[in-house]
Design an enzyme around this catalytic site. Sequence first.
Site, PDB file in Angstrom:
ATOM      1  N   ASP A  11       0.707  -1.329  -0.013  1.00  0.00           N
ATOM      2  CA  ASP A  11       0.008  -0.033  -0.041  1.00  0.00           C
ATOM      3  C   ASP A  11       0.713   1.466  -0.009  1.00  0.00           C
ATOM      4  OD1 ASP A  11      -1.989  -2.029   0.488  1.00  0.00           O
ATOM      5  OD2 ASP A  11      -2.540  -1.341   2.001  1.00  0.00           O
ATOM      6  N   ASP A  53      -4.657  -0.575  -1.529  1.00  0.00           N
ATOM      7  CA  ASP A  53      -5.907  -0.557  -0.798  1.00  0.00           C
ATOM      8  C   ASP A  53      -6.939   0.174  -1.891  1.00  0.00           C
ATOM      9  OD1 ASP A  53      -6.928  -0.886   1.792  1.00  0.00           O
ATOM     10  OD2 ASP A  53      -6.811   1.269   2.166  1.00  0.00           O
ATOM     11  N   LYS A  97      -7.285  -5.063  -2.583  1.00  0.00           N
ATOM     12  CA  LYS A  97      -8.169  -5.484  -1.610  1.00  0.00           C
ATOM     13  C   LYS A  97      -8.878  -4.229  -0.987  1.00  0.00           C
ATOM     14  CE  LYS A  97      -4.482  -4.190   1.338  1.00  0.00           C
ATOM     15  NZ  LYS A  97      -4.927  -2.801   1.946  1.00  0.00           N
ATOM     16  N   CYS A 141      -1.912  -2.538   7.714  1.00  0.00           N
ATOM     17  CA  CYS A 141      -1.984  -3.600   6.720  1.00  0.00           C
ATOM     18  C   CYS A 141      -0.621  -4.485   6.597  1.00  0.00           C
ATOM     19  CB  CYS A 141      -2.075  -2.933   5.135  1.00  0.00           C
ATOM     20  SG  CYS A 141      -3.943  -2.172   5.063  1.00  0.00           S
TER      21      CYS A 141
HETATM   22  C1  VGL Z   1      -4.632   0.928   5.738  1.00  0.00           C
HETATM   23  C2  VGL Z   1      -5.777   1.721   7.396  1.00  0.00           C
HETATM   24  C3  VGL Z   1      -7.009   1.798   6.527  1.00  0.00           C
HETATM   25  C4  VGL Z   1      -3.044   0.225   5.412  1.00  0.00           C
HETATM   26  C5  VGL Z   1      -5.563   0.458   4.937  1.00  0.00           C
HETATM   27  O1  VGL Z   1      -2.966  -0.058   4.241  1.00  0.00           O
HETATM   28  O2  VGL Z   1      -2.613   0.064   6.615  1.00  0.00           O
HETATM   29  N1  VGL Z   1      -4.491   1.462   6.949  1.00  0.00           N
HETATM   30  N2  VGL Z   1      -6.861   1.393   5.401  1.00  0.00           N
HETATM   31 ZN    ZN Z   2      -8.310   1.295   3.651  1.00  0.00          ZN
END
Ligand code: VGL
Ligand code: ZN
Length: 199
Positions: A11, A53, A97, A141
Site C-alpha cells: 500500500d 488499498d 483489496k 496492513c
Molecule cells: C490501511 C488503514 C486503512 C493500511 C488501509 O494500508 O495500512 N490502514 N486502510
Molecule cells: Zn483502507
Amino acid sequence: MKTTSALLIVDVQNDFCPGGGLPVPEGDRVVPVLNHYMALFGERKLPIFASRDWHPATTSHFRDYGGIWPVHCVQGSEGARFHRDLALPEDVIVISKGMDPSRDDYSAFQAIMDDGVRFSVVLKELGIRKLYVGGLATDYCVKESVLDGLRHGLSVALLEDAVRGVDLKPGDSASAIDEMVTAGAERMNFSQLQADPPS
Ligand code: VGL
Ligand code: ZN
C-alpha cells in the site's frame, strides 16, 4: 534456481503519504528504501508484489459510513495511485483489496489480482516459501499481512527500514512489531539482506 522468495510492497499509495487522505507520518520515506529492495529482488529475478488499498466510494471502512477512517484510496482516484517515485518494475504483480463495502480488509492475503486470482494462490503456484514485507502502514496492513503470511506457513521477514505506521495511539507501531516478532516474523534491514540475499 527454484524461486522461493518474494517481495511484498504494501500500500505505498498517495493517500498514505504526507498530503494524502490518510497520511502516515513519514510514509513517503519508505519509497527510496523500497526502490533498493526492488532492485535487489529484480536482479535476482525474484517476484515483486505490490498491494493496493482499493475502496469503493461508499464503504463501512470510512467514517461517513460507520468506520474509523477518513476517505482514502478510492478506486481510480489520484490518492489511490502508487507513489510516483516508487520504481515498480514492469512485471510487478499488483494485488487489490478493500473492494468489499462491508469489510475492512487490512491483509494482503485478502487481495486478488486483476483476474480475480487470490494472492495466496499465486504464491503457491510460484512456489514461494519466504515473503519479505515492507510498506504502509506498520500497525494495519503490514501487520495483518505479516501475521497472515505466518498463518499460511510462510517464513516472513519484516523490512524494518521500509515500514511506517499510523500510530493512532502512540506506540501502536512498536506494539505491532512486537506482535509480528512474537508470531514468528524475522526483523530485517537492507544491509542485513545484502549480507544474506534472498533466493
Ligand atoms: C490501511 C488503514 C486503512 C493500511 C488501509 O494500508 O495500512 N490502514 N486502510
Ligand atoms: Zn483502507
